[in-house]
Design an enzyme around this catalytic site. Structure first.
Site, short mmCIF file in Angstrom:
data_model
loop_
_atom_site.label_atom_id
_atom_site.label_comp_id
_atom_site.label_asym_id
_atom_site.label_seq_id
_atom_site.Cartn_x
_atom_site.Cartn_y
_atom_site.Cartn_z
N ASP A 48 28.87 48.01 -45.77
CA ASP A 48 29.99 47.43 -46.44
C ASP A 48 30.49 47.66 -47.88
OD1 ASP A 48 32.02 45.08 -45.35
OD2 ASP A 48 31.45 44.70 -47.82
N TYR A 53 34.43 46.96 -55.71
CA TYR A 53 33.04 47.02 -55.99
C TYR A 53 32.57 48.26 -56.92
CZ TYR A 53 32.27 44.01 -51.95
OH TYR A 53 32.46 42.99 -50.94
N LYS A 78 37.73 47.82 -48.66
CA LYS A 78 38.66 46.80 -48.93
C LYS A 78 39.66 47.09 -49.66
CE LYS A 78 34.92 43.76 -48.09
NZ LYS A 78 33.65 44.22 -48.60
N HIS A 111 41.24 42.44 -49.08
CA HIS A 111 40.26 41.90 -49.77
C HIS A 111 40.31 40.30 -49.96
CE1 HIS A 111 36.47 43.02 -52.34
NE2 HIS A 111 36.28 41.76 -51.90
#
Ligand code: A2P
Length: 276
Positions: A48, A53, A78, A111
């Protein structure tokens, strides 16, 4: 380990391995690359990540270098939380595919229902716009499943009432002491699979006395109790670690917590992030 190969079946028939490696707060570069390589080496088949990120590049490279065929790995990314337009979502998806260097994705999520720096802002119209772009990406065969993250019941209803496809997944913060009963119940009623991010309460759950006692009772570690709890609840845990031994430990959960003990853990209502 059986739990690594066990799957949840999403409402569209797509199979998702029950445990995934979470990569939130793993820095791009060696840390992220190595974590994903360790996970794949030890049998994880579900990773994931997210554009936010900023580690999609390392995730993609680690997957390619692992030698595990792409189609055997379930990969999620996301859409950044501030992007709430149709065109913006389509562009962001292309960027994610470029970073990962993949030609398809397994799961793409909105997200959050609002930008992270404006939590609670009303973005109902924007979420409908973004979701329509997700429907297009899905119908075009670029992604095998689509979903949302951090959505509550109102946020979900907004999308469901105003668009065509019911989200396949809702990824939420979920751990002992924070089992999000209302959202989880609603998701179950709509056949939306709940994914549990921060299943260890970003580590805080591991020093809770009740969880430590339970770990002793089952001859497991507190982390294993937390992760198994998510599975007993029918959610897909996404534990994050950069340490090989912990990545192995977190997936060694081929045991069952009795329904009595699950009920006991359900009864813990304090957020463990306040326990320490
Ligand atoms: P690290 O990455 O240094 O191993 P969550 O998945 O709830 O977000 O929790 C992640 C946090 O818990 C990270 O700080 C991670 O640290 C730590 N962690 C992950 N697995 C374990 C484990 N098995 N034992 C102890 N701490 C762990």
């Amino acid at each position: 380990m059986k739990t690594l190969t066990d799957v949840f079946v999403l409402s569209n028939g797509v199979k998702m391995p029950k445990i995934g490696l979470g990569t939130w707060q793993i820095a791009d570069g060696d840390d992220c690359y190595n974590s994903v390589r360790y996970a794949l080496k030890h049998g994880y088949r579900h990773i994931d990540t997210a554009a936010a990120y900023r580690n999609e590049k390392s995730v993609g490279k680690a997957i390619r270098d692992s030698g595990v065929p792409r189609e055997e790995i379930f990969v999620t990314s996301k859409l950044q939380s501030h992007i709430k337009t149709y065109e913006g979502a389509l562009e962001a998806f292309e960027q994610t595919m470029k970073e990962l260097e993949f030609d398809y994705l397994d799961l793409y999520l909105i997200h959050a229902p609002w930008p992270w720096n404006e939590i609670g802002k009303d973005c109902k119209a924007g979420n409908i716009e973004a979701w329509k772009a997700f429907e297009k990406i899905y119908k075009d065969g670029r992604v095998r499943a689509i979903g949302v993250s951090n959505f509550n019941v109102d946020d979900l209803e907004n999308v469901i009432k105003n668009t065509e496809i019911i989200p396949h997944v809702n990824q939420i913060s979920f751990f002992i002491g924070n089992n999000q009963e209302e959202t989880h119940h609603y998701c179950k009623s709509k056949n939306i699979l709940v994914e549990a991010y921060s299943p260890l309460a970003i580590g805080f759950a591991l020093s809770n006395p009740h969880i430590m006692d339970m770990a002793k009772k089952y001859n497991k570690t507190p982390a294993q109790i937390c992760i198994r709890y998510c599975i007993e609840k029918g959610t897909a845990p996404l534990p994050k670690s950069t340490h090989e031994n912990r990545i192995i430990e977190n997936a060694s959960v081929d045991f069952e917590i009795s329904s009595e003990d699950v009920l006991f853990l359900d009864g813990i209502k304090d957020d463990p992030r306040r326990w320490s």
